[in-house]
Scaffold this motif. Structure first.
Motif, PDB file in Angstrom:
ATOM      1  N   ARG A 183       0.857  -1.300   0.008  1.00  0.00           N
ATOM      2  CA  ARG A 183      -0.097  -0.010   0.086  1.00  0.00           C
ATOM      3  C   ARG A 183       0.909   1.208   0.038  1.00  0.00           C
ATOM      4  NH1 ARG A 183      -1.199   4.056   2.060  1.00  0.00           N
ATOM      5  NH2 ARG A 183       0.174   3.865   3.806  1.00  0.00           N
ATOM      6  N   VAL A 184       1.152   1.849  -1.309  1.00  0.00           N
ATOM      7  CA  VAL A 184       1.990   2.852  -1.245  1.00  0.00           C
ATOM      8  C   VAL A 184       1.213   3.778  -2.321  1.00  0.00           C
ATOM      9  CG1 VAL A 184       4.106   3.895  -2.437  1.00  0.00           C
ATOM     10  CG2 VAL A 184       4.225   1.666  -1.181  1.00  0.00           C
ATOM     11  N   THR A 185       1.024   5.012  -1.613  1.00  0.00           N
ATOM     12  CA  THR A 185       0.068   6.093  -2.581  1.00  0.00           C
ATOM     13  C   THR A 185       0.621   6.167  -3.872  1.00  0.00           C
ATOM     14  OG1 THR A 185      -0.809   6.997  -0.619  1.00  0.00           O
ATOM     15  CG2 THR A 185      -0.933   8.300  -2.775  1.00  0.00           C
ATOM     16  N   CYS A 186      -0.258   5.823  -4.871  1.00  0.00           N
ATOM     17  CA  CYS A 186       0.189   5.764  -6.280  1.00  0.00           C
ATOM     18  C   CYS A 186       0.086   7.332  -7.039  1.00  0.00           C
ATOM     19  CB  CYS A 186      -0.467   5.018  -7.221  1.00  0.00           C
ATOM     20  SG  CYS A 186       0.334   4.739  -8.724  1.00  0.00           S
ATOM     21  N   ARG A 187       1.328   7.824  -7.656  1.00  0.00           N
ATOM     22  CA  ARG A 187       1.264   9.058  -8.299  1.00  0.00           C
ATOM     23  C   ARG A 187       1.835   9.012  -9.560  1.00  0.00           C
ATOM     24  NH1 ARG A 187       2.959  10.305  -2.767  1.00  0.00           N
ATOM     25  NH2 ARG A 187       1.092  11.504  -1.741  1.00  0.00           N
ATOM     26  N   ASN A 188       1.965   7.700  -9.998  1.00  0.00           N
ATOM     27  CA  ASN A 188       2.359   7.794 -11.325  1.00  0.00           C
ATOM     28  C   ASN A 188       1.634   6.409 -12.002  1.00  0.00           C
ATOM     29  OD1 ASN A 188       5.243   9.267 -11.186  1.00  0.00           O
ATOM     30  ND2 ASN A 188       4.975   8.226  -9.399  1.00  0.00           N
ATOM     31  N   ARG A 284      -1.910  17.020 -10.709  1.00  0.00           N
ATOM     32  CA  ARG A 284      -1.368  16.282 -12.272  1.00  0.00           C
ATOM     33  C   ARG A 284      -1.193  14.617 -11.834  1.00  0.00           C
ATOM     34  NH1 ARG A 284      -1.507  19.487 -16.269  1.00  0.00           N
ATOM     35  NH2 ARG A 284      -0.202  17.869 -17.645  1.00  0.00           N
ATOM     36  N   HIS A 285      -0.870  14.440 -10.769  1.00  0.00           N
ATOM     37  CA  HIS A 285      -0.159  13.172 -10.616  1.00  0.00           C
ATOM     38  C   HIS A 285      -1.253  12.226 -10.214  1.00  0.00           C
ATOM     39  CE1 HIS A 285      -0.077  15.469  -6.756  1.00  0.00           C
ATOM     40  NE2 HIS A 285      -0.349  14.483  -6.102  1.00  0.00           N
ATOM     41  N   PHE A 286      -2.384  12.669 -10.233  1.00  0.00           N
ATOM     42  CA  PHE A 286      -3.711  11.540  -9.988  1.00  0.00           C
ATOM     43  C   PHE A 286      -4.498  11.707 -11.284  1.00  0.00           C
ATOM     44  CE2 PHE A 286      -3.426  12.974  -5.225  1.00  0.00           C
ATOM     45  CZ  PHE A 286      -2.749  11.618  -5.003  1.00  0.00           C
ATOM     46  N   MET A 287      -4.301  12.635 -12.129  1.00  0.00           N
ATOM     47  CA  MET A 287      -5.224  12.693 -13.141  1.00  0.00           C
ATOM     48  C   MET A 287      -5.289  11.590 -14.201  1.00  0.00           C
ATOM     49  SD  MET A 287      -3.898  15.608 -15.923  1.00  0.00           S
ATOM     50  CE  MET A 287      -2.467  15.320 -16.942  1.00  0.00           C
ATOM     51  N   LEU A 327     -10.019   0.161   0.013  1.00  0.00           N
ATOM     52  CA  LEU A 327      -9.584   0.265  -1.541  1.00  0.00           C
ATOM     53  C   LEU A 327      -8.257  -0.002  -1.706  1.00  0.00           C
ATOM     54  CD1 LEU A 327     -11.013   0.962  -4.467  1.00  0.00           C
ATOM     55  CD2 LEU A 327     -10.169   3.552  -3.757  1.00  0.00           C
ATOM     56  N   TYR A 328      -7.428   0.602  -0.980  1.00  0.00           N
ATOM     57  CA  TYR A 328      -5.979   0.579  -1.092  1.00  0.00           C
ATOM     58  C   TYR A 328      -5.620  -1.031  -1.070  1.00  0.00           C
ATOM     59  CZ  TYR A 328      -3.649   5.319  -0.640  1.00  0.00           C
ATOM     60  OH  TYR A 328      -3.381   6.451  -0.702  1.00  0.00           O
ATOM     61  N   LEU A 329      -6.060  -1.771  -0.036  1.00  0.00           N
ATOM     62  CA  LEU A 329      -5.706  -3.083   0.023  1.00  0.00           C
ATOM     63  C   LEU A 329      -6.492  -4.031  -0.928  1.00  0.00           C
ATOM     64  CD1 LEU A 329      -6.062  -3.442   3.881  1.00  0.00           C
ATOM     65  CD2 LEU A 329      -3.902  -2.919   2.549  1.00  0.00           C
ATOM     66  N   THR A 341      -7.458  11.616  -1.972  1.00  0.00           N
ATOM     67  CA  THR A 341      -6.863  13.049  -1.671  1.00  0.00           C
ATOM     68  C   THR A 341      -8.223  13.631  -1.106  1.00  0.00           C
ATOM     69  OG1 THR A 341      -6.163  15.030  -2.759  1.00  0.00           O
ATOM     70  CG2 THR A 341      -7.415  13.424  -4.153  1.00  0.00           C
ATOM     71  N   ALA A 342      -7.888  14.423  -0.395  1.00  0.00           N
ATOM     72  CA  ALA A 342      -8.781  15.452   0.385  1.00  0.00           C
ATOM     73  C   ALA A 342      -8.962  16.644  -0.358  1.00  0.00           C
ATOM     74  CB  ALA A 342      -8.695  15.652   1.887  1.00  0.00           C
ATOM     75  N   ALA A 343      -7.851  17.102  -1.142  1.00  0.00           N
ATOM     76  CA  ALA A 343      -7.545  18.204  -1.777  1.00  0.00           C
ATOM     77  C   ALA A 343      -8.487  18.360  -3.296  1.00  0.00           C
ATOM     78  CB  ALA A 343      -6.290  18.564  -2.088  1.00  0.00           C
ATOM     79  N   VAL A 344      -9.695  18.319  -3.144  1.00  0.00           N
ATOM     80  CA  VAL A 344     -10.646  18.160  -4.265  1.00  0.00           C
ATOM     81  C   VAL A 344     -11.593  19.239  -4.167  1.00  0.00           C
ATOM     82  CG1 VAL A 344     -10.456  15.775  -3.782  1.00  0.00           C
ATOM     83  CG2 VAL A 344     -12.614  17.049  -2.907  1.00  0.00           C
ATOM     84  N   GLU A 380       6.889   8.966  -4.863  1.00  0.00           N
ATOM     85  CA  GLU A 380       5.970   8.222  -3.868  1.00  0.00           C
ATOM     86  C   GLU A 380       6.784   7.657  -2.738  1.00  0.00           C
ATOM     87  OE1 GLU A 380       4.187   4.987  -6.259  1.00  0.00           O
ATOM     88  OE2 GLU A 380       3.577   6.385  -7.862  1.00  0.00           O
ATOM     89  N   PHE A 381       6.124   7.416  -1.641  1.00  0.00           N
ATOM     90  CA  PHE A 381       6.690   7.382  -0.350  1.00  0.00           C
ATOM     91  C   PHE A 381       6.971   5.695  -0.140  1.00  0.00           C
ATOM     92  CE2 PHE A 381       6.515   7.195   4.428  1.00  0.00           C
ATOM     93  CZ  PHE A 381       7.830   7.400   4.661  1.00  0.00           C
ATOM     94  N   ASP A 382       7.976   5.245  -0.462  1.00  0.00           N
ATOM     95  CA  ASP A 382       8.254   3.896  -0.504  1.00  0.00           C
ATOM     96  C   ASP A 382       9.696   3.368   0.284  1.00  0.00           C
ATOM     97  OD1 ASP A 382       7.855   1.066  -0.715  1.00  0.00           O
ATOM     98  OD2 ASP A 382       8.409   1.144  -2.697  1.00  0.00           O
TER      99      ASP A 382
END
Ligand SMILES: Cc1cc2nc3c(=O)[nH]c(=O)nc-3n(C[C@H](O)[C@H](O)[C@H](O)COP(=O)(O)O)c2cc1C
Length: 392
Positions: A183-188, A284-287, A327-329, A341-344, A380-382
């Motif tokens: 579970r690493v938040t995906c940005r790519n 942009r990293h989530f679009m 959902l992540y799992l 993201t909560a920045a929506v 990403e934070f891994d």
């Protein structure tokens, strides 16, 4: 004409800096601190500035009883009352006020705790571009991040000396531990590879599907993968599908009991990323995520039981967190990656899916898809190298 005050209203005195050239030429700094009063109403998107007379009179108007406007005008200055009418805070029974009255009725019928209603209404964004704002902020100040903010609070609040801590055994590796590590938040994202229909259905089922529906007369309660206050599960999943085998790009609502999609409108494949970008406030990293999932909660479902309740709004927000982690799992179980993201831009999302913010509030946007082969869009934070083995 009858009138009454809106249902939920908070008046916030707020200080701002005011610059006056005349004061500067008279030898001062030109800067003065000004106190303004702002009206935050649960039925209005925009806050309203108030003068002292308006503040005073608002405190005397009943939010419950309809009163003849002329009788009010006999007690209070007519121009102040008219101003409150024009600001939408004093509601009239005239046809011209029908829309405002409707918005106010929605708040009244929703069993909202007043402060929660204000937070819900007034923390929404529309048309915000967070990356652009960050870039401008970076240009305005050349001081490094840590300089600007100072160091954060430490990661742990230690209550005793290390020697006094009782060490606990670590569990052996397990299937759950392995999913947690993935579970690493995906940005790519790998846009060249669609999510299969099976993986798509799997991820939605694991996260959002009802495993059972209780048959208490009059109260249908779903059993889902996550807990929910009162078992009421107010949170709905609205999808922007971009890249899924066999599912046309577009807008959908997920039906958790039928485990089915409700199509709400196709979007041209070439336009989905621009739309996604608007929903996630310019990140942009989530679009490019294959599927974006809007978590929107039907407050009335939970507030039906927890009426005017201090904890109800918080409980609904917690639901969204449970769903996101699941959902992540669930995505990780299929080798997919996820984000939240909560920045929506809640207002844009409400418009897109036809949601009223006080009835079905957007709390976050999550999503899933195939992770890209390289970290090109955003890091990403891994630190464990769980998904970016070569980068460690
Ligand atoms: C409520 C919430 C809001 C978040 N908002 C954002 C966001 O706006 N943009 C973003 O890139 N990541 C966002 N994230 C993801 C976090 O940045 C991420 O969880 C954190 O960097 C740790 O990385 P990890 O999830 O891979 O462990 C959010 C996470 C949560 C739980």
């Amino acid at each position: 004409m009858q009138a009454r005050r809106c249902a939920v209203l908070v008046i916030e005195p707020r200080e701002r800096l005011d610059f006056d050239l005349a004061r500067l030429t008279q030898g001062g700094s030109g800067i003065e601190m000004m106190l303004d009063s702002f009206a935050l109403a649960a039925h209005l998107d925009e806050e309203q500035t108030l003068d002292d007379d308006e503040v005073r009179i608002l405190g005397k108007l009943s939010p419950e009883n309809w009163v003849d406007f002329d009788a009010l005008a006999a007690e209070h200055p007519q121009e102040v009352l008219q101003s409150l009418v024009s600001k939408g805070l004093l509601l009239c029974d005239s046809p011209a006020h029908a829309k405002l009255r409707h918005a106010d009725e929605i708040v009244r019928a929703g069993h909202w705790k007043g402060l929660s209603a204000i937070v819900q209404r007034h923390t929404r964004w529309g048309g915000v571009d967070t990356l652009e704002a960050e870039r401008r902020f970076g240009e305005e100040t050349d001081r490094p991040f840590l300089d600007r903010l100072g160091t954060p609070e430490p990661p742990v609040r230690e209550r005793v000396e290390s020697g006094q801590r009782m060490a606990l055994g670590k569990p052996a590796d397990s299937a759950l531990e392995s999913l947690i590590r993935q579970r690493v938040t995906c940005r790519n994202w790998d846009t060249s590879r669609p999510v299969s229909a099976q993986d798509f259905a799997h991820t939605l089922y694991r996260t959002f599907a009802a495993r059972a529906v209780s048959d208490q007369p009059g109260i249908d309660v779903m059993k889902r993968a996550v807990p929910s206050a009162g078992g009421l599960h107010p949170t709905e999943a609205y999808l922007l599908v971009q890249n899924v085998e066999g599912v046309a790009p577009g807008l959908y609502h997920y039906h958790p009991i039928d485990h089915a999609l409700e199509p709400l409108g196709e979007v041209a494949a070439a336009e989905t990323q621009a739309l996604a970008l608007r929903l996630v406030a310019g990140q942009r990293h989530f679009m490019k995520a294959h599927v974006l999932v809007v978590l929107a909660s039907r407050f009335r479902r939970t507030f039906w039981k927890y009426r005017n309740h201090a904890k109800a709004y918080r409980a609904v927000i917690l639901d969204a967190g449970h769903l996101s982690q699941t959902l992540y799992l669930a995505a990780a179980e299929r080798g997919l990656a996820a984000f939240i993201t909560a920045a929506v831009n809640e207002r844009d999302i409400e418009q897109l899916f036809g949601l009223d913010p006080m009835q079905e509030g957007v709390l976050a946007v999550s999503g899933f898809g195939w992770r890209g082969a390289e970290q090109v869009d955003e890091a990403e934070f891994d630190p464990l190298g769980s998904v970016w083995r070569n980068s460690v």
